[in-house]
Design a protein around this motif. Structure first.
Motif, PDB file in Angstrom:
ATOM      1  N   VAL A  80       0.840  -1.210   0.000  1.00 26.06           N
ATOM      2  CA  VAL A  80       0.000   0.000   0.000  1.00 26.06           C
ATOM      3  C   VAL A  80       0.870   1.253   0.000  1.00 26.06           C
ATOM      4  O   VAL A  80       0.599   2.225  -0.716  1.00 26.06           O
ATOM      5  N   ALA A  81       1.939   1.226   0.811  1.00 30.54           N
ATOM      6  CA  ALA A  81       2.819   2.395   0.875  1.00 30.54           C
ATOM      7  C   ALA A  81       3.453   2.685  -0.483  1.00 30.54           C
ATOM      8  O   ALA A  81       3.557   3.851  -0.899  1.00 30.54           O
TER       9      ALA A  81
ATOM     10  N   ILE B 268       0.308   3.187  -3.391  1.00 31.46           N
ATOM     11  CA  ILE B 268      -0.587   4.338  -3.214  1.00 31.46           C
ATOM     12  C   ILE B 268       0.173   5.593  -2.784  1.00 31.46           C
ATOM     13  O   ILE B 268      -0.102   6.692  -3.274  1.00 31.46           O
ATOM     14  N   GLY B 269       1.140   5.438  -1.898  1.00 27.72           N
ATOM     15  CA  GLY B 269       1.814   6.609  -1.357  1.00 27.72           C
ATOM     16  C   GLY B 269       3.032   7.073  -2.130  1.00 27.72           C
ATOM     17  O   GLY B 269       3.299   8.278  -2.228  1.00 27.72           O
ATOM     18  N   ALA B 270       3.812   6.138  -2.696  1.00 31.13           N
ATOM     19  CA  ALA B 270       5.081   6.511  -3.328  1.00 31.13           C
ATOM     20  C   ALA B 270       4.875   7.364  -4.574  1.00 31.13           C
ATOM     21  O   ALA B 270       5.620   8.321  -4.816  1.00 31.13           O
TER      22      ALA B 270
ATOM     23  N   PRO C  29       2.361   9.617  -5.649  1.00 33.46           N
ATOM     24  CA  PRO C  29       2.120  11.042  -5.411  1.00 33.46           C
ATOM     25  C   PRO C  29       3.318  11.759  -4.795  1.00 33.46           C
ATOM     26  O   PRO C  29       3.574  12.932  -5.090  1.00 33.46           O
ATOM     27  N   LEU C  30       4.052  11.066  -3.907  1.00 39.84           N
ATOM     28  CA  LEU C  30       5.227  11.678  -3.288  1.00 39.84           C
ATOM     29  C   LEU C  30       6.300  11.986  -4.328  1.00 39.84           C
ATOM     30  O   LEU C  30       6.879  13.080  -4.340  1.00 39.84           O
TER      31      LEU C  30
ATOM     32  N   ARG D 276       5.481  14.927  -6.708  1.00 35.23           N
ATOM     33  CA  ARG D 276       5.647  16.269  -6.132  1.00 35.23           C
ATOM     34  C   ARG D 276       7.097  16.607  -5.815  1.00 35.23           C
ATOM     35  O   ARG D 276       7.375  17.725  -5.370  1.00 35.23           O
ATOM     36  N   SER D 277       8.009  15.682  -6.020  1.00 32.15           N
ATOM     37  CA  SER D 277       9.415  15.887  -5.649  1.00 32.15           C
ATOM     38  C   SER D 277      10.158  16.641  -6.752  1.00 32.15           C
ATOM     39  O   SER D 277      10.283  16.139  -7.879  1.00 32.15           O
TER      40      SER D 277
ATOM     41  N   THR E 154       6.021  -2.612  -5.743  1.00 37.01           N
ATOM     42  CA  THR E 154       4.573  -2.838  -5.675  1.00 37.01           C
ATOM     43  C   THR E 154       4.201  -4.160  -6.322  1.00 37.01           C
ATOM     44  O   THR E 154       3.393  -4.924  -5.782  1.00 37.01           O
TER      45      THR E 154
ATOM     46  N   THR F 127       0.424   5.039  -8.004  1.00 36.90           N
ATOM     47  CA  THR F 127       1.832   5.000  -8.407  1.00 36.90           C
ATOM     48  C   THR F 127       1.973   4.616  -9.873  1.00 36.90           C
ATOM     49  O   THR F 127       2.810   5.170 -10.592  1.00 36.90           O
TER      50      THR F 127
ATOM     51  N   SER G  14      12.851  -1.366  -1.753  1.00 38.86           N
ATOM     52  CA  SER G  14      11.458  -1.488  -2.172  1.00 38.86           C
ATOM     53  C   SER G  14      11.203  -2.803  -2.889  1.00 38.86           C
ATOM     54  O   SER G  14      10.127  -3.394  -2.764  1.00 38.86           O
TER      55      SER G  14
END
Length: 310
Positions: A12-13, A16-18, A20-21, A24-25, A46, A205, A291
């Motif tokens: 999930v991290a 879903i999270g990686a 968008p992060l 924006r980097s 993933t 992602t 990862s």
């Protein structure tokens, strides 16, 4: 905490999270080669996590694979009927979803490769060989374009309009850009990511990678050309090329999106923009490898500790 929960949290991290992060980097575009690696690490991690979840659920006590092994070992009766049908229905749905996603990805990949092959075959009727440059063929057309379509012979296509507009140094910059795409197999990465994003469209992602990875690979190829011919030369050459979409499965020096081209030009024309921070690169390598490896380690540890047969 059970290994399945741990693996699910990692998946999930990353899924879903990686995305968008990373989207924006700002450092991803400052060091595009490392940024592309970070995206690929998140995608691979993933995929490893999703595969691990399917394997753990299928081989657990209420998994269909475990049940099949139990039946083959003639010990179905050891816990027959325990847990009801709900866990097996969930496992069946998970397996069907995994197979369906794999079929969608394979079909998308094959369709892209087939369209690329048809484009290559069509080119044979409209291009002529460049006597001076062995890996280039010339398309007689006034619109100045340059792109590459991976093939064994003359994979770079340059229009006659581009040859008329570019001087020798600018042409070498464009060719260096296209050769970088070919050398580092950027087309393969984009084709695979596109196929995976079609199958796993519900994960941010993968959607973000399909949107962000192409410009990072273009910037990475810009850097290769800039080191060879200079930033200003590459920028001037890009300004002389027409904005046109790339062929399916191909990579063009010019961007089809004006905003992407403006980002590339602004980066090339900023003296301190092209940089390669060793600390960021090392950290990204470690993060990307972690990862990918972490889901595999969790899955392997659980499978090694679990008695497969009764």
């Amino acid at each position: 905490m059970s290994p399945l929960v741990e693996l699910g949290a990692v998946t999930v991290a990353l899924g879903i999270g990686a995305g968008p992060l990373l989207a924006r980097s700002a450092w991803c575009q400052r060091i595009p080669r490392v940024g592309a690696l970070a995206w690929l690490g998140a995608l691979a991690g993933t995929i490893a996590g999703l595969v691990g979840v399917v394997v753990l659920v299928s081989t657990g006590r209420h998994g269909l694979v475990h049940r099949a092994a139990e039946w083959a070992a003639d010990c179905w009766h050891h816990h027959d009927g325990s847990g009801g049908l709900a866990p097996y229905a969930f496992n069946l749905a998970l397996l069907v979803s995994a197979v369906a996603a794999a079929c969608v990805a394979v079909a998308r990949y094959r369709r892209t490769v087939a369209r690329r092959r048809r484009h290559q075959e069509a080119l044979q009727f409209v291009v002529r060989l460049s006597g001076d440059i062995e890996d280039v063929c010339v398309l007689d057309h006034p619109v100045p374009v340059a792109y590459c379509v991976p093939s064994r012979k003359r994979p770079i296509v340059v229009s006659s309009g581009a040859l008329d507009r570019l001087d020798d140094t600018q042409l070498q910059a464009v060719l260096a850009h296209e050769r970088a795409h070919l050398r580092y197999r950027h087309h393969l990465f984009l084709t695979v990511v596109d196929a995976l994003a079609a199958a796993l469209f519900w994960l941010p992602t993968f959607r973000g990678a399909r949107r962000c990875l192409p410009i990072l690979l273009e910037m990475s190829a810009d850097d290769v050309a800039a080191r060879r011919c200079g930033r200003r030369t590459v920028a001037v050459a890009l300004r002389k090329l027409a904005i046109a979409p790339s062929p399916i499965g191909g990579l063009a020096a010019q961007s089809a999106d004006r905003s992407e081209l403006d980002q590339r030009l602004a980066r090339l024309e900023t003296p301190t923009a092209i940089a390669d921070d060793d600390r960021v690169r090392r950290l990204t390598w470690v993060t990307a490898m972690t990862s990918v490896v972490l889901p595999g380690v969790i899955s392997a540890g659980w499978l090694a500790a679990m008695p497969f047969f009764c």
